[in-house]
Scaffold this motif. Structure first.
Motif, PDB file in Angstrom:
ATOM      1  N   PHE A  30     -17.120 -52.890 -12.253  1.00  0.00           N
ATOM      2  CA  PHE A  30     -16.438 -52.156 -13.017  1.00  0.00           C
ATOM      3  C   PHE A  30     -17.179 -50.968 -11.863  1.00  0.00           C
ATOM      4  N   ILE A  31     -17.828 -51.257 -10.965  1.00  0.00           N
ATOM      5  CA  ILE A  31     -18.450 -50.171 -10.231  1.00  0.00           C
ATOM      6  C   ILE A  31     -17.527 -50.360  -8.891  1.00  0.00           C
ATOM      7  N   ALA A  32     -17.541 -51.357  -8.658  1.00  0.00           N
ATOM      8  CA  ALA A  32     -16.619 -51.817  -7.279  1.00  0.00           C
ATOM      9  C   ALA A  32     -15.140 -51.612  -7.723  1.00  0.00           C
ATOM     10  N   GLY A  33     -14.829 -51.090  -8.325  1.00  0.00           N
ATOM     11  CA  GLY A  33     -13.383 -51.208  -9.096  1.00  0.00           C
ATOM     12  C   GLY A  33     -13.103 -49.367  -8.480  1.00  0.00           C
ATOM     13  N   LEU A  34     -14.572 -48.680  -8.968  1.00  0.00           N
ATOM     14  CA  LEU A  34     -14.751 -47.304  -9.485  1.00  0.00           C
ATOM     15  C   LEU A  34     -14.764 -47.031  -7.183  1.00  0.00           C
ATOM     16  N   THR A  39      -7.764 -50.833 -10.659  1.00  0.00           N
ATOM     17  CA  THR A  39      -8.490 -51.071 -12.298  1.00  0.00           C
ATOM     18  C   THR A  39      -9.506 -52.874 -11.965  1.00  0.00           C
ATOM     19  N   PRO A  40     -10.232 -53.107 -11.835  1.00  0.00           N
ATOM     20  CA  PRO A  40     -11.297 -53.880 -11.440  1.00  0.00           C
ATOM     21  C   PRO A  40     -10.893 -55.843 -11.920  1.00  0.00           C
ATOM     22  N   GLU A  41     -10.720 -56.617 -10.992  1.00  0.00           N
ATOM     23  CA  GLU A  41     -11.323 -57.562 -11.886  1.00  0.00           C
ATOM     24  C   GLU A  41     -11.758 -58.057 -11.415  1.00  0.00           C
ATOM     25  N   TYR A  42     -11.620 -59.846 -12.662  1.00  0.00           N
ATOM     26  CA  TYR A  42     -12.450 -60.220 -12.737  1.00  0.00           C
ATOM     27  C   TYR A  42     -12.167 -61.568 -13.186  1.00  0.00           C
ATOM     28  N   LEU A  43     -11.550 -62.756 -12.399  1.00  0.00           N
ATOM     29  CA  LEU A  43     -10.898 -63.728 -12.634  1.00  0.00           C
ATOM     30  C   LEU A  43      -9.708 -63.657 -12.884  1.00  0.00           C
ATOM     31  N   GLY A  44      -8.875 -63.121 -12.714  1.00  0.00           N
ATOM     32  CA  GLY A  44      -7.755 -62.632 -12.794  1.00  0.00           C
ATOM     33  C   GLY A  44      -7.710 -61.882 -14.044  1.00  0.00           C
ATOM     34  N   LYS A  45      -8.700 -61.847 -14.751  1.00  0.00           N
ATOM     35  CA  LYS A  45      -8.719 -60.161 -15.823  1.00  0.00           C
ATOM     36  C   LYS A  45      -8.853 -59.405 -15.902  1.00  0.00           C
ATOM     37  N   ILE A  47     -11.209 -55.896 -15.979  1.00  0.00           N
ATOM     38  CA  ILE A  47     -11.791 -55.124 -16.576  1.00  0.00           C
ATOM     39  C   ILE A  47     -11.709 -53.918 -17.191  1.00  0.00           C
ATOM     40  N   GLU A  48     -11.733 -53.451 -18.569  1.00  0.00           N
ATOM     41  CA  GLU A  48     -11.314 -51.740 -19.148  1.00  0.00           C
ATOM     42  C   GLU A  48     -12.586 -51.475 -19.777  1.00  0.00           C
ATOM     43  N   GLY A  49     -12.326 -49.988 -20.254  1.00  0.00           N
ATOM     44  CA  GLY A  49     -12.977 -49.399 -20.155  1.00  0.00           C
ATOM     45  C   GLY A  49     -13.692 -49.948 -21.393  1.00  0.00           C
ATOM     46  N   TYR A  50     -13.506 -51.123 -22.425  1.00  0.00           N
ATOM     47  CA  TYR A  50     -13.539 -51.287 -23.527  1.00  0.00           C
ATOM     48  C   TYR A  50     -14.849 -52.727 -23.468  1.00  0.00           C
ATOM     49  N   ASP A  51     -14.415 -53.431 -22.294  1.00  0.00           N
ATOM     50  CA  ASP A  51     -15.339 -54.596 -21.863  1.00  0.00           C
ATOM     51  C   ASP A  51     -16.525 -53.783 -21.198  1.00  0.00           C
ATOM     52  N   VAL A  52     -16.514 -52.839 -20.864  1.00  0.00           N
ATOM     53  CA  VAL A  52     -18.210 -51.473 -19.871  1.00  0.00           C
ATOM     54  C   VAL A  52     -18.918 -51.718 -20.821  1.00  0.00           C
ATOM     55  N   GLN A  53     -17.813 -50.857 -21.757  1.00  0.00           N
ATOM     56  CA  GLN A  53     -18.380 -50.749 -23.136  1.00  0.00           C
ATOM     57  C   GLN A  53     -19.564 -51.744 -23.608  1.00  0.00           C
ATOM     58  N   LEU A  54     -18.936 -52.674 -23.846  1.00  0.00           N
ATOM     59  CA  LEU A  54     -19.971 -53.444 -24.868  1.00  0.00           C
ATOM     60  C   LEU A  54     -20.679 -54.057 -23.844  1.00  0.00           C
ATOM     61  N   PRO A 153      -1.987 -61.822 -11.128  1.00  0.00           N
ATOM     62  CA  PRO A 153      -2.537 -61.931  -9.591  1.00  0.00           C
ATOM     63  C   PRO A 153      -3.406 -61.622  -8.894  1.00  0.00           C
ATOM     64  N   PRO A 154      -4.370 -61.798  -7.596  1.00  0.00           N
ATOM     65  CA  PRO A 154      -4.896 -61.333  -6.856  1.00  0.00           C
ATOM     66  C   PRO A 154      -3.622 -60.119  -5.677  1.00  0.00           C
ATOM     67  N   SER A 155      -4.373 -59.814  -5.788  1.00  0.00           N
ATOM     68  CA  SER A 155      -3.671 -58.437  -4.704  1.00  0.00           C
ATOM     69  C   SER A 155      -4.667 -57.085  -3.685  1.00  0.00           C
ATOM     70  N   ALA A 156      -3.845 -57.338  -3.587  1.00  0.00           N
ATOM     71  CA  ALA A 156      -4.952 -55.677  -1.504  1.00  0.00           C
ATOM     72  C   ALA A 156      -5.445 -55.452  -2.425  1.00  0.00           C
ATOM     73  N   GLY A 157      -5.103 -55.172  -3.505  1.00  0.00           N
ATOM     74  CA  GLY A 157      -6.753 -53.862  -4.245  1.00  0.00           C
ATOM     75  C   GLY A 157      -7.320 -54.724  -4.640  1.00  0.00           C
ATOM     76  N   THR A 158      -7.040 -55.693  -5.152  1.00  0.00           N
ATOM     77  CA  THR A 158      -8.266 -57.165  -5.229  1.00  0.00           C
ATOM     78  C   THR A 158     -10.270 -57.010  -4.935  1.00  0.00           C
ATOM     79  N   PHE A 159     -10.852 -56.737  -5.440  1.00  0.00           N
ATOM     80  CA  PHE A 159     -12.332 -56.840  -4.684  1.00  0.00           C
ATOM     81  C   PHE A 159     -12.612 -58.193  -4.810  1.00  0.00           C
ATOM     82  N   PRO A 160     -12.994 -58.912  -3.867  1.00  0.00           N
ATOM     83  CA  PRO A 160     -13.792 -60.515  -4.023  1.00  0.00           C
ATOM     84  C   PRO A 160     -14.442 -61.053  -4.139  1.00  0.00           C
ATOM     85  N   VAL A 161     -14.782 -61.322  -5.539  1.00  0.00           N
ATOM     86  CA  VAL A 161     -16.738 -61.605  -5.580  1.00  0.00           C
ATOM     87  C   VAL A 161     -17.190 -62.381  -4.812  1.00  0.00           C
ATOM     88  N   THR A 162     -16.706 -63.526  -4.307  1.00  0.00           N
ATOM     89  CA  THR A 162     -17.306 -63.899  -3.294  1.00  0.00           C
ATOM     90  C   THR A 162     -17.298 -64.261  -1.999  1.00  0.00           C
TER      91      THR A 162
END
Length: 203
Positions: A30-34, A39-45, A47-54, A153-162
């Protein structure tokens, strides 16, 4: 104690350590997406505000239980401090460890604390219940929410987690969010005790 306070994400927490680490991964993504403005992504999903609140709810429940019960015990000579055989920073370390272990691990305690009282039996039981069950609710809610989302699908704006960069970011989030939450209590307990021991003062 630090390992348990971090949710045993380093070692020792089979299962619990894994989902604790995934919470920190969600926060780091989420911080990387900011930072990249997408919009932050992880494993192709996404991560929205609801996920961060939880995720923040999960990260707040753990220290809330430990620090509130420890503070009440320290401020209550009649039922909180009466079970201590050691006072000063070591006594605080004993109380802090008891609630830390009950909430995040197996409920052990230092030898200098006699927790077989109505106060400690009740509050350590509550801490154990919260640590075992209530912290699972936001975690399962995140899992269910991510499972219901469509993969993108991952795009040019996807932050890699590896990459090493994400490793540094994740470590920073763990230190800042996880470790600094408990640093004031640790500085008054185990850290101060260690410094006093080096100065020749024992407890």
């Amino acid at each position: 104690m630090v390992n348990i306070l971090l949710g045993e994400i380093v070692f020792g927490g089979v299962g619990a350590g894994l989902y604790g680490m995934l919470i920190f991964v969600v926060m780091a993504v989420f911080i990387a997406g900011l930072m990249v403005g997408r919009t932050p992504e992880y494993l192709g999903k996404k991560i929205e505000g609801y996920d961060v609140q939880l995720a923040m709810l999960y990260l707040l429940i753990f220290p809330l239980v430990i620090l509130v019960f420890s503070a009440i015990s320290v401020l209550s000579p009649s039922f909180g401090l009466s079970s201590l055989t050691n006072h000063g920073p070591h006594g605080l370390s004993e109380i802090l460890y008891a609630y830390t272990s009950a909430t995040g691990n197996n409920g052990s305690a230092f030898g200098g604390l006699s927790p077989n009282t109505h106060w400690y039996n009740t509050t350590l039981g509550i801490a154990m219940f919260v640590g075992r069950f209530l912290m699972l609710i936001p975690m399962l809610a995140i899992a269910g929410n991510l499972a219901s989302k469509k993969s993108i699908p991952p795009s040019a704006g996807t932050f890699p987690v590896t990459t090493p960069l994400f490793t540094v970011l994740l470590t920073s989030v763990i230190v800042i969010v996880g470790a600094l939450t408990f640093f004031p209590a640790l500085s008054l307990g185990p850290i101060l005790e260690h410094l006093l021991l080096r100065a020749g003062h024992s407890f």
